[in-house]
Design a protein around this motif. Sequence first.
Motif, PDB file in Angstrom:
ATOM      1  N   ALA A  21       0.831  -1.210   0.000  1.00  0.00           N
ATOM      2  CA  ALA A  21       0.000   0.000   0.000  1.00  0.00           C
ATOM      3  C   ALA A  21       0.862   1.256   0.000  1.00  0.00           C
ATOM      4  O   ALA A  21       0.633   2.179   0.785  1.00  0.00           O
ATOM      5  CB  ALA A  21      -0.971  -0.008   1.183  1.00  0.00           C
ATOM      6  N   ASN A  22       1.860   1.228  -0.852  1.00  0.00           N
ATOM      7  CA  ASN A  22       2.743   2.392  -1.007  1.00  0.00           C
ATOM      8  C   ASN A  22       3.427   2.769   0.304  1.00  0.00           C
ATOM      9  O   ASN A  22       3.657   3.940   0.590  1.00  0.00           O
ATOM     10  CB  ASN A  22       1.932   3.579  -1.553  1.00  0.00           C
TER      11      ASN A  22
ATOM     12  N   GLY B 250      -3.341  -3.990   2.215  1.00  0.00           N
ATOM     13  CA  GLY B 250      -2.774  -3.624   0.915  1.00  0.00           C
ATOM     14  C   GLY B 250      -3.534  -2.491   0.265  1.00  0.00           C
ATOM     15  O   GLY B 250      -4.367  -1.832   0.896  1.00  0.00           O
ATOM     16  N   THR B 251      -3.262  -2.262  -0.994  1.00  0.00           N
ATOM     17  CA  THR B 251      -3.979  -1.238  -1.750  1.00  0.00           C
ATOM     18  C   THR B 251      -5.383  -1.742  -2.073  1.00  0.00           C
ATOM     19  O   THR B 251      -6.378  -1.149  -1.673  1.00  0.00           O
ATOM     20  CB  THR B 251      -3.225  -0.917  -3.058  1.00  0.00           C
TER      21      THR B 251
ATOM     22  N   GLY C  26      -3.763   4.887  -4.634  1.00  0.00           N
ATOM     23  CA  GLY C  26      -4.674   3.989  -3.918  1.00  0.00           C
ATOM     24  C   GLY C  26      -5.429   3.101  -4.894  1.00  0.00           C
ATOM     25  O   GLY C  26      -4.907   2.719  -5.939  1.00  0.00           O
ATOM     26  N   ASN C  27      -6.673   2.802  -4.557  1.00  0.00           N
ATOM     27  CA  ASN C  27      -7.490   1.892  -5.361  1.00  0.00           C
ATOM     28  C   ASN C  27      -7.652   2.310  -6.809  1.00  0.00           C
ATOM     29  O   ASN C  27      -7.838   1.474  -7.695  1.00  0.00           O
ATOM     30  CB  ASN C  27      -8.891   1.802  -4.749  1.00  0.00           C
ATOM     31  N   LEU C  28      -7.566   3.615  -7.043  1.00  0.00           N
ATOM     32  CA  LEU C  28      -7.711   4.113  -8.418  1.00  0.00           C
ATOM     33  C   LEU C  28      -6.608   3.588  -9.328  1.00  0.00           C
ATOM     34  O   LEU C  28      -6.736   3.619 -10.555  1.00  0.00           O
ATOM     35  CB  LEU C  28      -7.664   5.646  -8.422  1.00  0.00           C
TER      36      LEU C  28
ATOM     37  N   GLY D  75      -9.063  -3.804  -7.104  1.00  0.00           N
ATOM     38  CA  GLY D  75      -9.468  -2.834  -6.089  1.00  0.00           C
ATOM     39  C   GLY D  75     -10.976  -2.746  -5.909  1.00  0.00           C
ATOM     40  O   GLY D  75     -11.519  -1.662  -5.761  1.00  0.00           O
ATOM     41  N   GLY D  76     -11.640  -3.891  -5.935  1.00  0.00           N
ATOM     42  CA  GLY D  76     -13.074  -3.915  -5.616  1.00  0.00           C
ATOM     43  C   GLY D  76     -13.981  -4.216  -6.787  1.00  0.00           C
ATOM     44  O   GLY D  76     -15.207  -4.120  -6.653  1.00  0.00           O
TER      45      GLY D  76
END
Length: 334
Positions: A52-53, A145-146, A213-215, A261-262
């Motif tokens: 997650a960076n 995580g991300t 992030g998720n993007l 990411g979802g």
Amino acid sequence: MVCGIAAVTMPKPSFSLRAEQSSALDLSADATSGLASHSRRDFVFVVNPKGANGRTGKEWKKLLPYLRTRLGGHCNICESITSGPSHAMDITREAIREGADAVIAVGGDGTLHEVVNGFFWAGNLVPSLDRRPEHSTALGLIPLGTGSDFARTFGWKNDPYEAVERIVRGFKSKLDVGIITGQSGEQHFFINVADIHLSAKAGYYASKFKRFGNLCYVFGALRAFIGHTNWDLKVKVNGGEWEVFHKVTALCIGNAKFFGGGMKITPTADPSSGNLEVVILQDFKWYDFVLKLHKLYKGTHLSERNVSSRSHHQHCHYHTSSLRSSLPLPPLLQ
Ligand SMILES: Nc1ncnc2c1ncn2[C@@H]1O[C@H](COP(=O)(O)OP(=O)(O)OP(=O)(O)O)[C@@H](O)[C@H]1O
């Protein structure tokens, strides 16, 4: 139990994919009665400080005192920080050999994937030096995580404190494991989603955008569309007739439901059902992806005209063959 999926590129086979259910892994720390009733256990936490960076490492430092308070009375807590890609696999193998009661991935799906693969060596479960017949090593997860997509199937959030409580409660469940067999026979194991073509490229590009992030997964997919060509794919199930799927954008094999990411890409997948769900996206352009993105997140894309889905049961073998001869990118395993 064998639930097999195989993909072979043709006319000159360039790689093969075979996903089958292997022995089930346990998903958490203990059996049905929580930790208190058992003797002291060895729990190995495999932490990716760069997940997650970099957030995983920071959150882990804050979590550790809490973890010691909640688990330290019952368990020996071993903290193992990864030094780079694949290290989590080595740590896991070593921990299992040494008789760890649980190996717990702390990070995102990439770290979890490496830990899962660390349970295996040359296609078999890594043997433990602990000879007690009832002894086995459980797999655990603190999602940090991300995307943390695997956790989503269980409704788990990226909340490490909740994860610790799950471990304390000792809930345990069986988990199917998919196997991908590469062209040279090497095996890779997956518990979430394995996918080929555009989505695999998207995963690769997403890793360059983790700071968003998720993007990062949406950016990764849009980047992957640049220069992308959809393929005609032939599919054969259980040695039956070849069936052609035109202009395939991505073929996704789900043991669990989410990736990217979802995005609920394989919405009916269930990691303890013994089945794998295969979703094929056809003739997607970048603007289709944007227009249908909300459906991908909701898992309502299966009713779209250019999306097909199948659930494959035990003893099912599934082959795909590209009508192109060029070598596709290797599958992305999450
Ligand atoms: N010390 C390290 N330095 C750099 N990379 C690492 C290190 N340890 C592990 N990695 C790599 O980082 C990759 C990504 O990590 P991880 O999956 O934990 O986080 P994420 O990518 O942010 O989350 P998600 O995959 O859920 O989106 C792993 O696949 C692993 O190979």
